[in-house]
Motif scaffolding. Sequence first.
Motif, PDB file in Angstrom:
ATOM      1  N   UNK A  83       0.837  -1.201   0.000  1.00 60.97           N
ATOM      2  CA  UNK A  83       0.000   0.000   0.000  1.00 60.97           C
ATOM      3  C   UNK A  83       0.867   1.244   0.000  1.00 60.97           C
ATOM      4  N   UNK A  84       1.917   1.235   0.806  1.00 63.48           N
ATOM      5  CA  UNK A  84       2.838   2.371   0.848  1.00 63.48           C
ATOM      6  C   UNK A  84       3.569   2.522  -0.485  1.00 63.48           C
ATOM      7  N   UNK A  85       4.073   1.422  -1.030  1.00 62.24           N
ATOM      8  CA  UNK A  85       4.817   1.472  -2.290  1.00 62.24           C
ATOM      9  C   UNK A  85       3.938   1.972  -3.434  1.00 62.24           C
ATOM     10  N   UNK A  86       2.700   1.458  -3.494  1.00 66.00           N
ATOM     11  CA  UNK A  86       1.797   1.907  -4.563  1.00 66.00           C
ATOM     12  C   UNK A  86       1.507   3.392  -4.442  1.00 66.00           C
ATOM     13  N   UNK A  87       1.306   3.860  -3.217  1.00 67.62           N
ATOM     14  CA  UNK A  87       0.998   5.273  -3.015  1.00 67.62           C
ATOM     15  C   UNK A  87       2.165   6.163  -3.405  1.00 67.62           C
ATOM     16  N   UNK A  88       3.383   5.694  -3.151  1.00 67.20           N
ATOM     17  CA  UNK A  88       4.561   6.528  -3.385  1.00 67.20           C
ATOM     18  C   UNK A  88       5.140   6.397  -4.790  1.00 67.20           C
ATOM     19  N   UNK A  89       5.033   5.196  -5.391  1.00 64.21           N
ATOM     20  CA  UNK A  89       5.805   4.940  -6.604  1.00 64.21           C
ATOM     21  C   UNK A  89       4.993   4.570  -7.833  1.00 64.21           C
ATOM     22  N   UNK A  90       3.695   4.299  -7.664  1.00 67.22           N
ATOM     23  CA  UNK A  90       2.901   3.813  -8.795  1.00 67.22           C
ATOM     24  C   UNK A  90       1.638   4.653  -8.930  1.00 67.22           C
ATOM     25  N   UNK A  91       1.382   5.128 -10.132  1.00 73.75           N
ATOM     26  CA  UNK A  91       0.132   5.828 -10.421  1.00 73.75           C
ATOM     27  C   UNK A  91      -0.748   4.944 -11.286  1.00 73.75           C
ATOM     28  N   UNK A  92      -1.992   4.714 -10.855  1.00 72.83           N
ATOM     29  CA  UNK A  92      -2.918   3.856 -11.590  1.00 72.83           C
ATOM     30  C   UNK A  92      -4.011   4.692 -12.251  1.00 72.83           C
ATOM     31  N   UNK A  93      -4.327   4.310 -13.495  1.00 67.91           N
ATOM     32  CA  UNK A  93      -5.459   4.921 -14.207  1.00 67.91           C
ATOM     33  C   UNK A  93      -6.279   3.781 -14.789  1.00 67.91           C
ATOM     34  N   UNK A  94      -7.527   3.715 -14.400  1.00 69.10           N
ATOM     35  CA  UNK A  94      -8.390   2.617 -14.811  1.00 69.10           C
ATOM     36  C   UNK A  94      -9.351   3.067 -15.910  1.00 69.10           C
ATOM     37  N   UNK A  95     -10.118   2.111 -16.411  1.00 75.32           N
ATOM     38  CA  UNK A  95     -11.116   2.419 -17.439  1.00 75.32           C
ATOM     39  C   UNK A  95     -12.167   3.369 -16.886  1.00 75.32           C
ATOM     40  N   UNK A  96     -12.516   3.179 -15.604  1.00 81.01           N
ATOM     41  CA  UNK A  96     -13.429   4.087 -14.923  1.00 81.01           C
ATOM     42  C   UNK A  96     -12.604   4.951 -13.984  1.00 81.01           C
ATOM     43  N   UNK A  97     -12.968   6.213 -13.857  1.00 84.07           N
ATOM     44  CA  UNK A  97     -12.107   7.173 -13.158  1.00 84.07           C
ATOM     45  C   UNK A  97     -12.045   6.981 -11.638  1.00 84.07           C
ATOM     46  N   UNK A  98     -13.086   6.433 -11.030  1.00 88.56           N
ATOM     47  CA  UNK A  98     -13.131   6.208  -9.579  1.00 88.56           C
ATOM     48  C   UNK A  98     -12.900   7.479  -8.761  1.00 88.56           C
ATOM     49  N   UNK A  99     -13.379   8.608  -9.255  1.00 86.84           N
ATOM     50  CA  UNK A  99     -13.317   9.839  -8.462  1.00 86.84           C
ATOM     51  C   UNK A  99     -14.393   9.787  -7.381  1.00 86.84           C
ATOM     52  N   UNK A 100     -14.105  10.408  -6.248  1.00 88.43           N
ATOM     53  CA  UNK A 100     -15.080  10.452  -5.158  1.00 88.43           C
ATOM     54  C   UNK A 100     -16.064  11.575  -5.446  1.00 88.43           C
ATOM     55  N   UNK A 101     -17.359  11.263  -5.591  1.00 89.42           N
ATOM     56  CA  UNK A 101     -18.325  12.246  -6.090  1.00 89.42           C
ATOM     57  C   UNK A 101     -18.552  13.440  -5.174  1.00 89.42           C
ATOM     58  N   UNK A 102     -18.319  13.266  -3.868  1.00 91.97           N
ATOM     59  CA  UNK A 102     -18.608  14.354  -2.935  1.00 91.97           C
ATOM     60  C   UNK A 102     -17.479  15.368  -2.827  1.00 91.97           C
ATOM     61  N   UNK A 103     -16.357  15.101  -3.484  1.00 92.33           N
ATOM     62  CA  UNK A 103     -15.205  15.990  -3.409  1.00 92.33           C
ATOM     63  C   UNK A 103     -14.961  16.690  -4.742  1.00 92.33           C
TER      64      UNK A 103
END
Length: 231
Positions: A83-103
């Motif tokens: 979880x730490x490594x993904x947050x620091x070193x990997x950026x993911x972009x999926x077919x669906x954006x997965x944005x949080x609608x309330x923000x």
Amino acid sequence: MSDSIMKLVSVRKELELSRDIRQTIIPGLSLEIEEGGFISITGPSGSGKSTLLYLMGGLDKPTFGEVWLDGENITEKSEHEMTRIRNEKIGFIYQFHFLLPEFTAAENVGMPMMINRLRSKTEIRQRAEELLDTVGLADRASYRPSQLSGGQQQRVAIARALANDPKIVLGDEPTGNLDSKSGNQVYELFERLNREFGQTVIFVTHDEDFAHRAKRRIHLVDGQIESDNRL
């Protein structure tokens, strides 16, 4: 020659369908990715493209073999460490954006920075606004996802993926839900990030035109590399 940013060494991935039945998705694959690469992964449905991408990003673990990222073997890392490594070193972009609608767009982009807590709130806001400017959405910082078009939502997702200055950006059919114009804008953005900022980008796609716009194309068939061409 650029330094290697990622290596897969004799990677095999099996799925356990039942106690006695296992399905092999990737039978044995070795691959090296150079820093600053711009790579498309193609292949027919079921060829293992997304599985390969998830192994690269530490979202899945190989049954056998090793995955190295930035000189570190991530294969045996715990989920907490990944979880730490993904947050620091990997950026993911999926077919669906997965944005949080309330923000807002800026708040969505700032989420990865809030998680790793290396910046102040003011610095997070400034960084988010800079990234939104990079993806051409400086005037949409206060908009919520529902106020944005599909293409704009995906560009916000790209800005969010870049928040912590990752070593590598992975895209799984990142334009799959977009019309051709919006999809083209997203790929132009990928090209710019790679060309101007030296960002390492790897994306899975079914789109032949976009696949050929990469600098390197890896084509999978039955979980194996059928061809690996510099374009």
